[in-house]
Every structure is written in C-alpha cells, then in structure tokens.
Write a protein that holds these residues in place. Structure first.
Motif, PDB file in Angstrom:
ATOM      1  N   UNK A  70       0.805  -1.221   0.000  1.00 28.60           N
ATOM      2  CA  UNK A  70       0.000   0.000   0.000  1.00 28.60           C
ATOM      3  C   UNK A  70       0.837   1.270   0.000  1.00 28.60           C
ATOM      4  N   UNK A  71       2.016   1.239   0.597  1.00 29.79           N
ATOM      5  CA  UNK A  71       2.801   2.467   0.702  1.00 29.79           C
ATOM      6  C   UNK A  71       3.398   2.892  -0.628  1.00 29.79           C
ATOM      7  N   UNK A  72       3.572   1.960  -1.555  1.00 30.40           N
ATOM      8  CA  UNK A  72       4.164   2.283  -2.838  1.00 30.40           C
ATOM      9  C   UNK A  72       5.670   2.421  -2.802  1.00 30.40           C
ATOM     10  N   UNK A  73       6.281   2.207  -1.656  1.00 33.90           N
ATOM     11  CA  UNK A  73       7.738   2.312  -1.522  1.00 33.90           C
ATOM     12  C   UNK A  73       8.338   0.943  -1.795  1.00 33.90           C
ATOM     13  N   UNK A  74       9.328   0.855  -2.689  1.00 36.11           N
ATOM     14  CA  UNK A  74       9.922  -0.454  -2.989  1.00 36.11           C
ATOM     15  C   UNK A  74      10.752  -0.973  -1.828  1.00 36.11           C
ATOM     16  N   UNK A  75      10.914  -2.309  -1.753  1.00 32.28           N
ATOM     17  CA  UNK A  75      11.787  -2.855  -0.712  1.00 32.28           C
ATOM     18  C   UNK A  75      13.225  -2.410  -0.929  1.00 32.28           C
ATOM     19  N   UNK A  76      13.898  -2.138   0.156  1.00 33.61           N
ATOM     20  CA  UNK A  76      15.281  -1.697   0.103  1.00 33.61           C
ATOM     21  C   UNK A  76      16.177  -2.852   0.523  1.00 33.61           C
ATOM     22  N   UNK A  77      17.295  -3.012  -0.183  1.00 32.42           N
ATOM     23  CA  UNK A  77      18.214  -4.110   0.081  1.00 32.42           C
ATOM     24  C   UNK A  77      19.533  -3.578   0.569  1.00 32.42           C
ATOM     25  N   UNK A  78      20.075  -4.242   1.567  1.00 34.56           N
ATOM     26  CA  UNK A  78      21.399  -3.890   2.058  1.00 34.56           C
ATOM     27  C   UNK A  78      22.222  -5.162   2.208  1.00 34.56           C
ATOM     28  N   UNK A  79      23.517  -4.999   2.206  1.00 32.68           N
ATOM     29  CA  UNK A  79      24.425  -6.119   2.426  1.00 32.68           C
ATOM     30  C   UNK A  79      25.657  -5.613   3.155  1.00 32.68           C
ATOM     31  N   UNK A  80      26.085  -6.349   4.134  1.00 31.36           N
ATOM     32  CA  UNK A  80      27.338  -6.002   4.812  1.00 31.36           C
ATOM     33  C   UNK A  80      28.533  -6.339   3.932  1.00 31.36           C
ATOM     34  N   UNK A  81      28.290  -7.051   2.825  1.00 32.69           N
ATOM     35  CA  UNK A  81      29.352  -7.411   1.894  1.00 32.69           C
ATOM     36  C   UNK A  81      29.607  -6.300   0.874  1.00 32.69           C
ATOM     37  N   UNK A  82      28.889  -5.192   0.995  1.00 34.29           N
ATOM     38  CA  UNK A  82      29.082  -4.011   0.150  1.00 34.29           C
ATOM     39  C   UNK A  82      29.162  -2.807   1.083  1.00 34.29           C
ATOM     40  N   UNK A  83      29.882  -1.755   0.687  1.00 32.78           N
ATOM     41  CA  UNK A  83      30.004  -0.604   1.582  1.00 32.78           C
ATOM     42  C   UNK A  83      28.662   0.087   1.799  1.00 32.78           C
ATOM     43  N   UNK A  84      28.492   0.642   2.973  1.00 36.65           N
ATOM     44  CA  UNK A  84      27.270   1.377   3.291  1.00 36.65           C
ATOM     45  C   UNK A  84      27.164   2.617   2.402  1.00 36.65           C
ATOM     46  N   UNK A  85      25.945   3.054   2.179  1.00 37.03           N
ATOM     47  CA  UNK A  85      25.720   4.269   1.396  1.00 37.03           C
ATOM     48  C   UNK A  85      26.379   5.452   2.096  1.00 37.03           C
ATOM     49  N   UNK A  86      26.952   6.354   1.319  1.00 36.25           N
ATOM     50  CA  UNK A  86      27.625   7.522   1.904  1.00 36.25           C
ATOM     51  C   UNK A  86      26.783   8.785   1.755  1.00 36.25           C
ATOM     52  N   UNK A  87      25.523   8.635   1.430  1.00 40.54           N
ATOM     53  CA  UNK A  87      24.631   9.765   1.257  1.00 40.54           C
ATOM     54  C   UNK A  87      23.192   9.330   1.469  1.00 40.54           C
ATOM     55  N   UNK A  88      22.248  10.181   1.115  1.00 40.30           N
ATOM     56  CA  UNK A  88      20.831   9.870   1.306  1.00 40.30           C
ATOM     57  C   UNK A  88      20.265   8.989   0.185  1.00 40.30           C
ATOM     58  N   UNK A  89      20.723   7.751   0.147  1.00 43.51           N
ATOM     59  CA  UNK A  89      20.237   6.787  -0.840  1.00 43.51           C
ATOM     60  C   UNK A  89      20.401   5.384  -0.274  1.00 43.51           C
TER      61      UNK A  89
END
Length: 163
Positions: A33-52
């Motif tokens: 219902x929210x229309x927001x897509x699922x977000x994926x993260x992995x500790x095997x990749x560097x964390x985002x360094x900005x608002x994304x």
C-alpha cells in the motif's frame, strides 16, 4: 515505511536467466500500500555515503546504486585501477546475492570512469566477471567521483521480488 532486507534474510527465490525466463519467488513484499519499494542492504558491500539506499527492488527488478571500490570490511580503497574495478564489481555482486539473484541475472551495468584513456584496462578486469553472455553496459567519463575513486559501477538485475 520502507522495508530493509538484511543480508541474512534472503528470500527463497530461484534466480532466473535474463535470456528466457521470468522471475519467480515465494517471497511477497508485505507493504504494497505504501508504494515504496523494498530496500536491500548487504554487509558485503560498503554502506551508502549519502541519502540513498544500496539497492531497491520492485516488480522483479533490482536497481543497485553506484558502487564505489571501497572494501566493506576495512573501509579502504585501493589506489590501483584494476583492484578498484574488481572491488566495485564484488560490491555489485554482493547486493545481487543479497536480493536472492545471481550475476547471470544482471541486465545492465553502468560504469562511471575518471579517464577514458584507461578504458582497455577497465575492460580487461571487467570481463573477468562476465565470461559468457555479458549484460548490456554503458561507460561514461566523469570529471570526479566520490572519495576520488577512479570508477563507480551501478547495475540493474532481475530478482524474485514482486510487488
């Protein structure tokens, strides 16, 4: 409200070949219902360094944000171009895996590079990751990248997430 998938919470998706199959999975995103897509993260990749987000998925498509050549364990970045290409690709592959897909599911990569004169060196390393049926790709030269990296790679892949 966004849904963040941890790398340990992989959906039971059967990776689909992007040449002749569609994505299938038993994982269904609950927050339709929210229309927001699922977000994926992995500790095997560097964390985002900005608002994304590192990656977001919807309707069977995974969009991976540009991956700098930062080692997620050390936070360090090699000065060697060849190693920067390898690390950026390892980071892309980690996010593909976190979404339950495989490198064969990558449809397209985008390479942002600092020096087009080094295109052949980048190609040599890049082809190590796609020995058969490489995905579509674009390469553009840019004046500068975050952290003064020499390369940043983003990707679009098929995955098992359906909204």
């Amino acid at each position: 409200m966004a849904f963040a998938m941890k790398s340990s919470q992989k959906p039971s998706a059967a990776p689909a070949s992007y040449l002749n199959q569609s994505c299938t999975t038993s994982f269904v995103w609950k927050n339709r219902k929210s229309g927001i897509p699922p977000l994926w993260t992995s500790r095997q990749a560097p964390a985002a360094i900005g608002p994304y987000s590192q990656a977001a998925a919807g309707n069977g498509i995974l969009c991976i944000s540009g991956q700098l050549p930062v080692d997620p364990e050390t936070g360090e970045m090699s000065l060697k171009l060849e190693e920067q290409v390898r690390q950026s690709m390892r980071n892309v592959f980690a996010l593909v895996a976190a979404a339950g897909a495989s490198p064969r599911d990558i449809l397209k990569c985008g390479l942002f590079i600092r020096d087009m004169q080094k295109f052949s060196v980048i190609n040599q390393v890049y082809q190590e990751f796609f020995d058969q049926e490489p995905p579509a790709r674009f390469v553009v030269e840019v004046s500068r990248l975050p952290k003064d990296a020499q390369i940043e790679i983003d990707a679009i892949a098929l995955c098992g997430i359906q909204q």
